[in-house]
Design a protein around this motif. Structure first.
Motif, PDB file in Angstrom:
ATOM      1  N   GLN A 119     -15.553  -6.291   7.733  1.00  0.00           N
ATOM      2  CA  GLN A 119     -14.403  -5.480   8.162  1.00  0.00           C
ATOM      3  C   GLN A 119     -13.758  -6.166   9.350  1.00  0.00           C
ATOM      4  OE1 GLN A 119     -15.079  -1.281   8.834  1.00  0.00           O
ATOM      5  NE2 GLN A 119     -13.461  -1.166  10.382  1.00  0.00           N
TER       6      GLN A 119
ATOM      7  N   ASP B 142      -9.152  -6.108   0.585  1.00  0.00           N
ATOM      8  CA  ASP B 142      -8.274  -4.939   0.457  1.00  0.00           C
ATOM      9  C   ASP B 142      -8.367  -4.116   1.744  1.00  0.00           C
ATOM     10  OD1 ASP B 142      -6.764  -3.364  -1.955  1.00  0.00           O
ATOM     11  OD2 ASP B 142      -7.623  -1.964  -0.509  1.00  0.00           O
ATOM     12  N   PRO B 143      -7.225  -3.563   2.204  1.00  0.00           N
ATOM     13  CA  PRO B 143      -7.232  -2.768   3.434  1.00  0.00           C
ATOM     14  C   PRO B 143      -7.568  -1.298   3.223  1.00  0.00           C
ATOM     15  CG  PRO B 143      -4.986  -3.031   2.687  1.00  0.00           C
ATOM     16  CD  PRO B 143      -5.846  -3.805   1.714  1.00  0.00           C
TER      17      PRO B 143
ATOM     18  N   ASN C 117       2.492  -2.941   8.388  1.00  0.00           N
ATOM     19  CA  ASN C 117       1.766  -2.295   7.294  1.00  0.00           C
ATOM     20  C   ASN C 117       1.547  -0.807   7.554  1.00  0.00           C
ATOM     21  OD1 ASN C 117       0.709  -4.497   5.226  1.00  0.00           O
ATOM     22  ND2 ASN C 117       0.708  -5.409   7.263  1.00  0.00           N
TER      23      ASN C 117
ATOM     24  N   LEU D 270      -7.077  -5.305  12.311  1.00  0.00           N
ATOM     25  CA  LEU D 270      -5.822  -6.044  12.162  1.00  0.00           C
ATOM     26  C   LEU D 270      -5.099  -6.187  13.499  1.00  0.00           C
ATOM     27  CD1 LEU D 270      -4.570  -4.319   8.888  1.00  0.00           C
ATOM     28  CD2 LEU D 270      -5.449  -6.661   9.089  1.00  0.00           C
TER      29      LEU D 270
ATOM     30  N   ASP E 277      -5.559  -8.182  -2.239  1.00  0.00           N
ATOM     31  CA  ASP E 277      -4.455  -7.224  -2.415  1.00  0.00           C
ATOM     32  C   ASP E 277      -4.007  -7.097  -3.867  1.00  0.00           C
ATOM     33  OD1 ASP E 277      -3.677  -6.780   0.615  1.00  0.00           O
ATOM     34  OD2 ASP E 277      -3.876  -8.936   0.330  1.00  0.00           O
TER      35      ASP E 277
ATOM     36  N   ALA F  49      -7.953 -10.687   5.462  1.00  0.00           N
ATOM     37  CA  ALA F  49      -9.390 -10.456   5.618  1.00  0.00           C
ATOM     38  C   ALA F  49     -10.195 -11.445   4.779  1.00  0.00           C
ATOM     39  CB  ALA F  49      -9.729  -9.020   5.220  1.00  0.00           C
TER      40      ALA F  49
ATOM     41  N   HIS G 171       0.802  -1.210   0.000  1.00  0.00           N
ATOM     42  CA  HIS G 171       0.000   0.000   0.000  1.00  0.00           C
ATOM     43  C   HIS G 171       0.835   1.261   0.000  1.00  0.00           C
ATOM     44  CE1 HIS G 171       0.941  -0.153   4.301  1.00  0.00           C
ATOM     45  NE2 HIS G 171       0.630   1.119   4.337  1.00  0.00           N
TER      46      HIS G 171
ATOM     47  N   PRO H 106      -2.599  -7.815   4.153  1.00  0.00           N
ATOM     48  CA  PRO H 106      -3.813  -7.599   4.957  1.00  0.00           C
ATOM     49  C   PRO H 106      -5.113  -7.881   4.218  1.00  0.00           C
ATOM     50  CG  PRO H 106      -2.725  -5.507   4.440  1.00  0.00           C
ATOM     51  CD  PRO H 106      -1.768  -6.592   4.063  1.00  0.00           C
ATOM     52  N   GLY H 107      -5.162  -7.634   2.900  1.00  0.00           N
ATOM     53  CA  GLY H 107      -6.369  -7.969   2.149  1.00  0.00           C
ATOM     54  C   GLY H 107      -6.591  -9.465   2.092  1.00  0.00           C
TER      55      GLY H 107
ATOM     56  N   SER I  77      -8.920  -4.218   7.648  1.00  0.00           N
ATOM     57  CA  SER I  77      -8.957  -4.719   6.291  1.00  0.00           C
ATOM     58  C   SER I  77     -10.385  -5.172   5.994  1.00  0.00           C
ATOM     59  CB  SER I  77      -7.966  -5.874   6.116  1.00  0.00           C
ATOM     60  OG  SER I  77      -7.791  -6.182   4.747  1.00  0.00           O
ATOM     61  N   HIS I  78     -10.736  -5.199   4.717  1.00  0.00           N
ATOM     62  CA  HIS I  78     -12.138  -5.352   4.343  1.00  0.00           C
ATOM     63  C   HIS I  78     -12.322  -6.408   3.263  1.00  0.00           C
ATOM     64  CE1 HIS I  78     -12.905  -1.369   6.284  1.00  0.00           C
ATOM     65  NE2 HIS I  78     -11.655  -1.180   5.907  1.00  0.00           N
TER      66      HIS I  78
END
Length: 249
Positions: free
Chosen positions: A225, A205-206, A236, A228, A175, A89, A7, A85-86, A242-243
């Motif tokens: 949601q 995706d975060p 990060n 983290l 991600d 999630a 990111h 992170p994506g 993250s979602h």
């Protein structure tokens, strides 16, 4: 240092600048050699993610290449060595909602370390394909499946964006919205997949700026949601959540 995060601008920049010049083509090496290298230069991580029930071989501060000179890295950029992170999630959502995958044919696009493929396998998907352009990712995915006592998915290294996904009920993307050209290709392809085959699409995706500002966001329904863990936030650059999104054409 080989800490990396998609990111931020210049993700993996030091490594990328050298790996383009010095990387060894993975197909030139035997799988046994790659497996040995990965085993020696990653750490099995348990419990420091949104999916503590999944074990993964990842880069950590205990690993040589966390601080090693990037020009010594023998492969291309090791996106497979980070649990993004994506993807966390997305994998958490699958584990919490096993009916999403149960009995379905699943494509894990940009599969990386294979976590989402493993989650789909644990939730009794009928068939799973892990697609990543890096052949090292396929080796890592098989290693991680062994760690979690699941049958490895079919691993492919072809570019599947633009292909006919008639055989898949569900496409997973974690991600993947970190590059504008790639995001545009995904947008056009996913729209066609849904229109032609009614394929379900889940995106993790975060909240990257490119993802949030892209036209695809207008077609997404927010489904989950997750906050983290602290260790993931530190790696990060302070992202706190993250979602998961469902694509609706």
């Amino acid at each position: 240092m080989l800490r990396c995060c998609r990111h931020v601008k210049g993700f993996l920049k030091p490594l990328a600048e050298t790996s383009r010049r010095r990387s060894i083509s993975a197909p030139c090496l035997s799988e046994e050699h790659i497996r040995r290298f990965i085993s020696e230069n990653t750490e099995v991580v348990v419990g420091r993610s949104l999916t503590p029930e999944i074990q993964l071989k990842l880069f950590t501060p205990n690993c040589r290449f966390w601080r090693e000179r990037p020009e010594l890295w023998p492969f291309t950029d090791p996106y497979w060595a980070i649990y993004w992170p994506g993807g966390q999630a997305l994998s958490r959502y699958i584990l919490d909602n096993p009916g999403v995958c149960r009995g379905r044919a699943v494509l894990d696009l940009g599969s990386g370390c294979g976590a989402s493929s493993i989650a789909a396998k644990l939730c009794y998907a009928a068939h799973v394909v892990a697609s990543d352009l890096d052949p090292v990712s396929a080796v890592v995915t098989r290693l991680n499946c062994e760690l979690n006592n699941v049958e490895p998915p079919v691993c492919v290294t072809d570019d599947m964006i633009g292909s006919d996904p008639a055989g898949f009920d569900l496409i997973l993307l974690g991600d993947m919205f970190y590059d504008e050209a790639l995001a545009n290709r995904l947008y056009r392809w996913l729209d066609r997949c849904i229109e032609t085959h009614g394929t379900k699409v889940l995106i993790g995706d975060p909240g990257r700026a490119l993802f949030e500002g892209h036209d695809i966001r207008k077609l997404l329904h927010h489904v989950a949601q997750y906050e983290l863990p602290e260790s993931v936030r530190e790696e990060n650059y302070g992202l706190i959540s993250s979602h998961v999104w469902c694509y609706q054409s």
